[in-house]
Design a protein around this motif. Structure first.
Motif, PDB file in Angstrom:
ATOM      1  N   HIS A 147      -6.587   7.384  -2.352  1.00 18.81           N
ATOM      2  CA  HIS A 147      -7.069   6.069  -1.927  1.00 18.81           C
ATOM      3  C   HIS A 147      -8.215   5.558  -2.784  1.00 18.81           C
ATOM      4  O   HIS A 147      -8.989   6.343  -3.333  1.00 18.81           O
ATOM      5  N   HIS A 156       1.711   4.511  -2.816  1.00 15.23           N
ATOM      6  CA  HIS A 156       1.717   5.969  -2.630  1.00 15.23           C
ATOM      7  C   HIS A 156       3.026   6.547  -3.160  1.00 15.23           C
ATOM      8  O   HIS A 156       3.030   7.539  -3.873  1.00 15.23           O
ATOM      9  N   HIS A 195       0.834  -1.206   0.000  1.00 15.63           N
ATOM     10  CA  HIS A 195       0.000   0.000   0.000  1.00 15.63           C
ATOM     11  C   HIS A 195       0.874   1.264   0.000  1.00 15.63           C
ATOM     12  O   HIS A 195       0.712   2.144  -0.846  1.00 15.63           O
ATOM     13  N   GLU A 196       1.828   1.324   0.926  1.00 16.99           N
ATOM     14  CA  GLU A 196       2.652   2.536   1.049  1.00 16.99           C
ATOM     15  C   GLU A 196       3.527   2.740  -0.171  1.00 16.99           C
ATOM     16  O   GLU A 196       3.737   3.864  -0.612  1.00 16.99           O
TER      17      GLU A 196
HETATM   18 ZN   LIG Z   1      -2.710   5.185   2.322  1.00 21.21          ZN
END
Ligand SMILES: [Zn+2]
Length: 257
Positions: free
Chosen positions: A215, A208, A204-205
């Motif tokens: 999101h 980013h 997830h990170e």
């Molecule tokens: Zn996030």
């Protein structure tokens, strides 16, 4: 400070009598404007202010060109934020990553982060480097600090729940001639989760840090904001979104004017 006080009192005297001395008043107003412009000019010099590159689109990385959009899967590009420097895309590959390995190569945290890197590497080339100063993305083996905000109305402290990760970026100028505007990410990732959840959070990170600065509202996507019991692999919606991000303009990776 003292000089500006005297200037202001002299100027306001002019204002008080503006009906009788309207010519004098306008003269002072113009002079005040000139002084203001000179002061701001001086400040610009002190802070070395300069204009940033204009927004431009980089060529699409070959690895993303190969990804054929699965149109019926859709995307969540509308939820991706544009920052003051445009979209957070990388333009030089491989993107370099550094991870904290003081617990050794068999550490589950290290294994999970490497697995997340390998998963995204298919779509944007990534390479591990030995020194943090050579890295575009730095992984830190630690839980993010608790953050408290003061509610201005009630003056109460709101403390956000303990988080497992935090991703942030900073801008800098490269040492090339001429310098380029560039960015660097730092990912704090807790070592206190299971391997399974560390992998899910790391994926997830890293999403980013590779440019998806927003999101998804679908729990089947890696960029869904809440932890799910079975973290999903990178989905077609994640990739459709990533590809759209890399087709957007940015000030990053371009020479300073
Ligand atoms: Zn996030």
């Amino acid at each position: 400070m003292l000089a500006s006080f005297f200037f202001l009192s002299w100027f306001s005297r002019g204002v008080k009598h503006y009906k009788r001395h309207w010519l004098k008043y306008w003269g002072r107003l113009v002079l005040f404007g000139v002084v203001l412009v000179l002061c701001l000019g001086g400040l610009r010099g002190v802070y070395g202010a300069t204009s940033l590159p204009s927004l431009q689109v980089h060529p699409l990385p070959p690895t993303l060109r190969e990804w054929t959009d699965q149109e019926n899967a859709g995307d969540y590009f509308a939820q991706v934020e544009e920052t003051p420097v445009g979209y957070l895309v990388w333009s030089e590959f491989p993107v370099t990553v550094y991870l904290d390995r003081r617990e050794g190569e068999d550490d589950l945290w290290v294994k999970a982060v490497r697995k997340a890197i390998a998963a995204w590497n298919v779509y944007l080339p990534l390479v591990e480097v030995e020194q943090p100063e050579d890295a575009d993305i730095i992984w830190v083996r630690s839980r993010p600090p608790l953050r408290a905000t003061v509610n201005r109305e009630t003056r109460e402290l709101d403390i956000a729940g303990a988080r497992n990760a935090e991703t942030s970026y900073k801008l800098y100028l490269t040492e090339t001639k001429p310098p380029q505007l560039s960015h660097r990410f730092k990912i704090l990732l807790s070592p206190h989760q299971s391997y399974h959840h560390t992998l899910g959070t790391a994926r997830h990170e890293l999403g980013h840090a590779l440019g998806i600065w927003g999101h998804s509202d679908n729990p089947q996507d890696v960029l869904y904001p809440s932890q799910v019991s079975d973290p999903p692999p990178i989905s077609p919606r994640d990739l459709n979104t990533l590809k759209k991000v890399y087709q957007q303009p940015t000030k990053l990776g371009w020479e300073m004017p």
